[in-house]
Write a protein that holds these residues in place. Structure first.
Motif, PDB file in Angstrom:
ATOM      1  N   TYR A  43       0.783  -1.104   0.077  1.00  6.10           N
ATOM      2  CA  TYR A  43      -0.021   0.045  -0.105  1.00  6.10           C
ATOM      3  C   TYR A  43       0.797   1.237   0.033  1.00  6.10           C
ATOM      4  O   TYR A  43       0.338   2.225  -0.191  1.00  6.10           O
ATOM      5  CB  TYR A  43      -0.921  -0.206   1.119  1.00  6.10           C
ATOM      6  N   PHE A  50      -6.240  -1.160  -7.215  1.00  9.09           N
ATOM      7  CA  PHE A  50      -7.518  -1.397  -7.483  1.00  9.09           C
ATOM      8  C   PHE A  50      -8.050  -1.123  -9.266  1.00  9.09           C
ATOM      9  O   PHE A  50      -7.463  -0.441  -9.713  1.00  9.09           O
ATOM     10  CB  PHE A  50      -8.670  -0.737  -6.557  1.00  9.09           C
ATOM     11  N   PHE A  56      -6.656  -6.161  -8.388  1.00  6.06           N
ATOM     12  CA  PHE A  56      -7.831  -6.735  -7.722  1.00  6.06           C
ATOM     13  C   PHE A  56      -8.784  -5.627  -7.906  1.00  6.06           C
ATOM     14  O   PHE A  56      -8.555  -4.412  -8.079  1.00  6.06           O
ATOM     15  CB  PHE A  56      -7.834  -7.267  -6.410  1.00  6.06           C
ATOM     16  N   THR A  58     -12.571  -3.895  -6.229  1.00  7.38           N
ATOM     17  CA  THR A  58     -13.417  -3.838  -5.091  1.00  7.38           C
ATOM     18  C   THR A  58     -14.808  -3.682  -5.632  1.00  7.38           C
ATOM     19  O   THR A  58     -14.987  -2.905  -6.494  1.00  7.38           O
ATOM     20  CB  THR A  58     -12.853  -2.903  -4.034  1.00  7.38           C
ATOM     21  N   PRO A  94     -10.187   3.821   2.767  1.00  7.53           N
ATOM     22  CA  PRO A  94     -11.128   4.204   1.742  1.00  7.53           C
ATOM     23  C   PRO A  94     -10.686   4.187   0.421  1.00  7.53           C
ATOM     24  O   PRO A  94     -11.286   4.574  -0.557  1.00  7.53           O
ATOM     25  CB  PRO A  94     -11.229   5.715   1.983  1.00  7.53           C
ATOM     26  N   VAL A 122      -9.759   7.454   7.610  1.00 10.70           N
ATOM     27  CA  VAL A 122      -8.607   6.804   8.308  1.00 10.70           C
ATOM     28  C   VAL A 122      -7.665   5.862   7.202  1.00 10.70           C
ATOM     29  O   VAL A 122      -8.184   4.837   6.864  1.00 10.70           O
ATOM     30  CB  VAL A 122      -9.055   5.706   9.387  1.00 10.70           C
ATOM     31  N   GLU A 123      -6.531   6.248   7.135  1.00 16.03           N
ATOM     32  CA  GLU A 123      -5.735   5.714   5.866  1.00 16.03           C
ATOM     33  C   GLU A 123      -4.473   5.777   6.145  1.00 16.03           C
ATOM     34  O   GLU A 123      -3.766   6.846   6.711  1.00 16.03           O
ATOM     35  CB  GLU A 123      -5.959   6.311   4.673  1.00 16.03           C
ATOM     36  N   SER A 125      -1.843   4.872   3.680  1.00 19.92           N
ATOM     37  CA  SER A 125      -0.964   4.924   2.659  1.00 19.92           C
ATOM     38  C   SER A 125      -1.031   6.447   2.069  1.00 19.92           C
ATOM     39  O   SER A 125      -2.222   6.892   1.592  1.00 19.92           O
ATOM     40  CB  SER A 125      -1.945   3.950   1.496  1.00 19.92           C
ATOM     41  N   ASP A 147      -4.337   8.687  10.937  1.00 13.07           N
ATOM     42  CA  ASP A 147      -3.906   7.419  10.905  1.00 13.07           C
ATOM     43  C   ASP A 147      -4.334   6.305  11.327  1.00 13.07           C
ATOM     44  O   ASP A 147      -4.046   5.194  11.374  1.00 13.07           O
ATOM     45  CB  ASP A 147      -2.426   7.742  11.285  1.00 13.07           C
ATOM     46  N   GLU A 163     -13.811  -3.684   2.946  1.00 17.20           N
ATOM     47  CA  GLU A 163     -12.626  -4.701   2.516  1.00 17.20           C
ATOM     48  C   GLU A 163     -11.281  -3.844   3.184  1.00 17.20           C
ATOM     49  O   GLU A 163     -10.332  -3.613   2.541  1.00 17.20           O
ATOM     50  CB  GLU A 163     -12.382  -4.584   0.793  1.00 17.20           C
ATOM     51  N   PHE A 164     -11.546  -3.568   4.441  1.00 15.85           N
ATOM     52  CA  PHE A 164     -10.578  -2.989   5.246  1.00 15.85           C
ATOM     53  C   PHE A 164     -10.051  -4.057   6.390  1.00 15.85           C
ATOM     54  O   PHE A 164      -8.806  -4.272   6.156  1.00 15.85           O
ATOM     55  CB  PHE A 164     -11.327  -1.963   6.085  1.00 15.85           C
ATOM     56  N   ASP A 166      -9.948  -7.317   5.803  1.00 11.35           N
ATOM     57  CA  ASP A 166      -9.348  -8.342   5.050  1.00 11.35           C
ATOM     58  C   ASP A 166      -7.701  -7.883   4.841  1.00 11.35           C
ATOM     59  O   ASP A 166      -6.887  -8.832   4.792  1.00 11.35           O
ATOM     60  CB  ASP A 166      -9.798  -8.709   3.847  1.00 11.35           C
ATOM     61  N   ALA A 167      -7.404  -6.512   5.106  1.00  8.12           N
ATOM     62  CA  ALA A 167      -5.842  -6.313   4.942  1.00  8.12           C
ATOM     63  C   ALA A 167      -5.226  -6.189   6.288  1.00  8.12           C
ATOM     64  O   ALA A 167      -4.273  -5.605   6.384  1.00  8.12           O
ATOM     65  CB  ALA A 167      -6.086  -4.699   4.025  1.00  8.12           C
ATOM     66  N   LEU A 168      -5.968  -6.505   7.193  1.00  6.28           N
ATOM     67  CA  LEU A 168      -5.028  -6.171   8.669  1.00  6.28           C
ATOM     68  C   LEU A 168      -4.643  -7.549   8.917  1.00  6.28           C
ATOM     69  O   LEU A 168      -5.224  -8.602   8.459  1.00  6.28           O
ATOM     70  CB  LEU A 168      -6.202  -5.960   9.698  1.00  6.28           C
TER      71      LEU A 168
HETATM   72  C1  LIG Z   1      -8.442  -3.616   0.083  1.00  8.08           C
HETATM   73  S1  LIG Z   1      -8.288  -1.928   0.227  1.00  8.08           S
HETATM   74  C2  LIG Z   1     -10.036  -1.410   0.023  1.00  8.08           C
HETATM   75  C3  LIG Z   1     -10.038  -0.119  -0.370  1.00  8.08           C
HETATM   76  C4  LIG Z   1     -11.610   0.479  -0.393  1.00  8.08           C
HETATM   77  N1  LIG Z   1     -12.397   0.390   0.685  1.00  8.08           N
HETATM   78  C5  LIG Z   1     -12.407  -0.218  -1.506  1.00  8.08           C
HETATM   79  O1  LIG Z   1     -13.377  -1.082  -1.324  1.00  8.08           O
HETATM   80  O2  LIG Z   1     -12.213   0.131  -2.767  1.00  8.08           O
HETATM   81  C6  LIG Z   1      -7.772  -1.692   1.908  1.00  8.08           C
HETATM   82  C7  LIG Z   1      -7.517  -0.279   2.403  1.00  8.08           C
HETATM   83  O3  LIG Z   1      -7.295  -0.183   3.665  1.00  8.08           O
HETATM   84  C8  LIG Z   1      -6.246   0.629   3.844  1.00  8.08           C
HETATM   85  N2  LIG Z   1      -5.534   0.001   4.704  1.00  8.08           N
HETATM   86  C9  LIG Z   1      -4.638  -1.133   5.011  1.00  8.08           C
HETATM   87  N3  LIG Z   1      -4.255  -1.060   6.415  1.00  8.08           N
HETATM   88  C10 LIG Z   1      -4.757   0.041   7.272  1.00  8.08           C
HETATM   89  C11 LIG Z   1      -4.554   0.377   8.336  1.00  8.08           C
HETATM   90  N4  LIG Z   1      -4.233  -0.223   9.383  1.00  8.08           N
HETATM   91  N5  LIG Z   1      -5.258   1.640   8.997  1.00  8.08           N
HETATM   92  C12 LIG Z   1      -5.730   2.309   8.062  1.00  8.08           C
HETATM   93  N6  LIG Z   1      -6.099   2.097   6.594  1.00  8.08           N
HETATM   94  C13 LIG Z   1      -5.380   0.885   6.122  1.00  8.08           C
HETATM   95  C14 LIG Z   1      -5.422   0.437   2.532  1.00  8.08           C
HETATM   96  O4  LIG Z   1      -4.377   1.339   2.327  1.00  8.08           O
HETATM   97  C15 LIG Z   1      -6.687   0.518   1.644  1.00  8.08           C
HETATM   98  O5  LIG Z   1      -7.040   2.000   1.562  1.00  8.08           O
END
Ligand SMILES: C[S@@+](CC[C@H](N)C(=O)[O-])C[C@H]1O[C@@H](n2cnc3c(N)ncnc32)[C@H](O)[C@@H]1O
Length: 382
Positions: A43, A50, A56, A58, A94, A122-123, A125, A147, A163-164, A166-168
């Motif tokens: 990221y 996207f 991928f 979303t 977002p 809250v982002e 990247s 942040d 889809e937030f 799933d990225a943690l």
């Molecule tokens: C898979 S993308 C989904 C983007 C968007 N919600 C969509 O549906 O198109 C994951 C998003 O979460 C952000 N992200 C990942 N880990 C994060 C964290 N710990 N805190 C805040 N944002 C985070 C990424 O930078 C990215 O914007």
């Protein structure tokens, strides 16, 4: 250390050096590095993660209807909360800002909501923050970036997370003859990244009922960070009023399974192959999110599939409006988008929508409170 092939990514080089010096790392630390390493994280560096040209796609990138219907939900949730005169509209993760731009177009139908709302993104990247600023340049609310959720000022809140979770980062545990041992990323004899197990154990209380008889080699996943964020969001909602929607792909009951996956240019690849160059995600355990939200004091509605949620919010009616009077090709495109978002074989069933709300509130289109998890469920605290 013998190395047969040069690492394919700069992050791989860095992680191999780090593991050689400090020893194996947890899957959670590996995932966090892959996604958020300040120099080489996915990221941090991916120009266009996207969409059709990215790795991928979303739901908000599939169709404007997705964000618009979430906008309609936000308006009705605000009404159900008693139309507070101050409300924090928050989106975690977002992406390109597409969902929020579509949501705000719909929300503009209620000027009173716009007067009450402030916008908080809250982002982590920096690149995506810039994309969000572009997407929202002409939006009716000015974004404030944070942040972490903790930085968002207090007050009634409506929070959207698509889809937030799933990225943690997740931890993985493997069933071995000695019990559930933490899965680690170390080095093979050839000096490449390889999975192994470490001394870390999963406490009995964190093992869901469904995993008690799992076979040797089975994998269990936990995401303490996801549980902590869900609980924090719920605690805010309980203290100040509010609603949150967690939309993601995943499972409703905690169960064993290895769901860690790497996606690059719309194709799955080995999760250790190209750290930092591929997107890395895991399925979301909604039972754990719901339990965390209850610990935060909030009411949890019975989850809906994405298909059910969108159809109840008026997907077909909105598609009909958008297609009315348009040429056959446009109508066909809109039909395809409906299919993609809501059909069971597409995103309609795999994706779930969990609604967390202030005590006693079950906002439409959700229709009942979810039963508390059964005893012995995975608490996500391991
Ligand atoms: C898979 S993308 C989904 C983007 C968007 N919600 C969509 O549906 O198109 C994951 C998003 O979460 C952000 N992200 C990942 N880990 C994060 C964290 N710990 N805190 C805040 N944002 C985070 C990424 O930078 C990215 O914007």
């Amino acid at each position: 250390m013998r190395r047969d092939a040069l690492p394919a990514s700069p992050l791989k080089e860095k992680l191999i050096r780090q593991i050689a010096a400090e020893g194996p790392m947890t899957v959670a630390a590996y995932m966090a590095a892959c996604l958020a390493d300040p120099q080489h994280g996915y990221y941090t560096t991916a120009a266009e993660p996207f969409g059709a040209k990215g790795d991928f796609i979303t739901a908000p990138e599939v169709s404007q209807m997705f964000g618009e219907l979430i906008g309609a939900f936000v308006l009705s949730a605000w009404e159900a909360m008693g139309a507070p005169q101050t409300v924090r509209l928050v989106e975690t993760g977002p992406g390109r800002g597409t969902l929020m731009a579509d949501l705000l177009r719909m929300a503009s139908l209620r000027p009173a909501f716009l007067r009450a709302a402030s916008l908080h993104l809250v982002e982590i990247s920096p690149r995506l923050k810039a994309r969000q600023a572009e997407a929202l340049a002409n939006a009716p609310l000015t974004p404030n970036w944070h942040d972490s959720l903790r930085e968002v000022p207090d007050g009634p809140v409506i929070l959207i997370a698509n889809e937030f979770f799933d990225a943690l980062p997740i931890h993985q545990y493997m069933r071995t003859p000695e019990g559930w041992r933490e899965r680690m990323v170390g080095l093979s004899e050839a000096g490449d990244l390889a999975f192994g197990t470490g001394p870390g154990r999963l406490p009995l209380a964190a093992i869901p009922q469904t995993a008690r008889n799992a076979l040797l080699g089975a994998i269990l996943e936990t995401s303490p960070l996801s549980a902590a964020i869900a609980q924090e969001a719920a605690a805010r909602i309980t203290a100040h009023g509010g609603t949150a929607l967690f939309i993601d792909y995943g499972y409703l009951r905690s169960a064993p399974g290895d769901t860690l996956q790497a996606l690059r240019r719309h194709a799955y690849q080995d999760v250790l192959a190209e750290p930092g160059l591929a997107d890395l995600t895991a399925h979301v355990d909604f039972e754990v999110l719901a339990a965390a939200a209850r610990r935060g004091g909030a009411t949890v509605a019975s989850p809906l599939t994405q298909g059910e949620f969108l159809l109840r919010m008026g997907l077909l009616e909105r598609a009909g409006q958008l297609g009315a009077g348009k040429d056959a090709a446009t109508q066909e495109r809109i039909r395809g988008e409906v299919e993609r978002l809501a059909a069971p074989g597409e995103m309609g069933e795999l994706f779930k929508v969990l609604c967390v709300a202030q005590p006693g509130l079950v906002p439409a289109p959700f229709d009942s409170e979810a039963l508390p998890p059964h005893a012995g469920a995975n608490s996500g605290e391991a």
